[in-house]
Design a protein around this motif. Structure first.
Motif, short mmCIF file in Angstrom:
data_model
loop_
_atom_site.label_atom_id
_atom_site.label_comp_id
_atom_site.label_asym_id
_atom_site.label_seq_id
_atom_site.Cartn_x
_atom_site.Cartn_y
_atom_site.Cartn_z
N VAL A 77 46.25 67.05 59.43
CA VAL A 77 47.29 66.01 59.39
C VAL A 77 48.08 66.06 60.69
N ASN B 260 37.86 71.39 61.86
CA ASN B 260 37.96 72.62 61.09
C ASN B 260 38.33 73.78 62.01
N VAL C 67 46.32 72.49 60.44
CA VAL C 67 45.16 73.12 59.78
C VAL C 67 44.57 72.17 58.73
N LYS C 68 45.43 71.40 58.09
CA LYS C 68 44.97 70.42 57.10
C LYS C 68 44.35 69.18 57.76
N HIS D 110 47.88 81.49 59.09
CA HIS D 110 46.88 80.48 58.77
C HIS D 110 45.57 80.64 59.55
N LYS E 283 50.72 74.41 59.43
CA LYS E 283 50.21 74.04 58.11
C LYS E 283 49.58 72.66 58.13
N GLU E 284 50.27 71.72 58.76
CA GLU E 284 49.78 70.34 58.81
C GLU E 284 48.54 70.22 59.70
#
Length: 307
Positions: free
Chosen positions: A139, A2, A136-137, A63, A133-134
């Motif tokens: 991935v 996280n 943070v997810k 983000h 983006k990835e």
């Protein structure tokens, strides 16, 4: 993981270092041009770095919170598992950062693909918008990199991402007692190099190249002169540089593979100027003078590069 914020690790550009040295940009330009250098080179390099830094910051700020720190603060900065560590600079900055981040994932970004090889910098500023983006997810994949550890008999330790140098801090003979696989001997040499897989294409490879030039490729089988090992391999390679044979020094222990079960032990016989430094950073060192003993082995910590 996280991630709550990104920590951008950077170094001062060469232009910034010149300005610090000469107190102003004008004086730095005068000195470089008077010496026949091209000051425009430093200006273009500096401009390109800041273009990349601005692009990376812009992508991350959509983000995550972010903070920028310089390399010199790495030994004292406390990283947490909620930090996404972003290295923007040359490959060596990734190596230096990895020793201080407790195995947390590192995202290496190449700010200038025309100047930097980027072996450890798998991403560019233009990748960051989608990449963040990835990440943070959650991935993303990482590549584990084996590091080396030096531990002195007084409890001091030092990690190496690429390699260790153990010996004198100048061009004088390094004197020590070396122990490997139950055999021990006194040596006088130009120092010892211990390399990880990540470092095996660097300093270690130059030592192999030197030996090949002396003996000739025709006398050495193709498989015998390969210095490269995989980054994740649980082994290190050590080489004694230019060992000198005399009445009191030997040369039988000159090369070996360090594993989890087989470490390398060295005792300094240098009254002064003995040193252990890692990854080519001479300011990142341990004193290694008479009375000091060091054991070199594989570190429990792994570098964790986001790929």
């Amino acid at each position: 993981m996280n991630f709550e914020r990104a920590i951008i690790i950077r170094e001062k550009t060469r232009l910034e270092q010149l300005i610090e040295r000469f107190n102003s940009k004008a004086q730095a330009k005068f000195y470089i041009e008077r010496s026949g250098g091209d000051f425009n080179f430093y200006e273009i390099e500096n401009e390109k770095f800041y273009e990349s830094l601005n692009e990376v910051q812009k992508s991350i700020s959509k983000h995550l919170k972010l903070k920028i720190i310089y390399r010199s603060f790495l030994p004292t900065y406390i990283f947490t598992e909620n930090d996404l560590i972003v290295v923007l600079g040359q490959d060596g900055l990734v190596a230096n950062t990895a020793k201080y981040v407790n195995g947390f994932p590192i995202l290496g970004v190449n700010p200038d693909t025309e100047r930097y090889d980027g072996i450890l910098l798998k991403h560019t500023p233009s990748d960051m918008n989608n990449l963040i983006k990835e990440v943070v997810k959650g991935v993303f994949e990482t590549k584990k990199v084996t590091m080396a550890k030096a531990e002195l008999n007084d409890g001091q330790t030092l990690l190496a991402f690429n390699d260790f140098y153990i010996g004198a801090d100048s061009h004088i003979s390094s004197r020590y007692e070396i122990e490997f696989k139950g055999k021990k001997e006194k040596q006088s040499s130009s120092g010892i190099i211990v390399s990880t897989g990540a470092g095996s294409t660097g300093w270690l490879s130059s030592i192999f190249n030197m030996s090949h030039n002396i003996y000739g490729f025709n006398t050495i089988g193709e498989n015998e002169h390969q210095s490269q090992i995989n980054w994740e391999d649980e082994k290190l390679i050590f080489v004694v540089r230019e060992p000198f044979l005399s009445k009191v020094t030997q040369t039988d222990i000159g090369f070996g593979v360090i594993t989890k079960r087989q470490t390398l032990k060295i005792e300094s016989n240098m009254p002064r100027k003995g040193i252990i430094f890692s990854d080519g950073i001479e300011s990142d060192f341990l004193n290694f003078n008479s009375g000091s003993k060091v054991e070199i082995g594989i570190a429990e910590e792994k570098a964790n590069l986001i790929i």
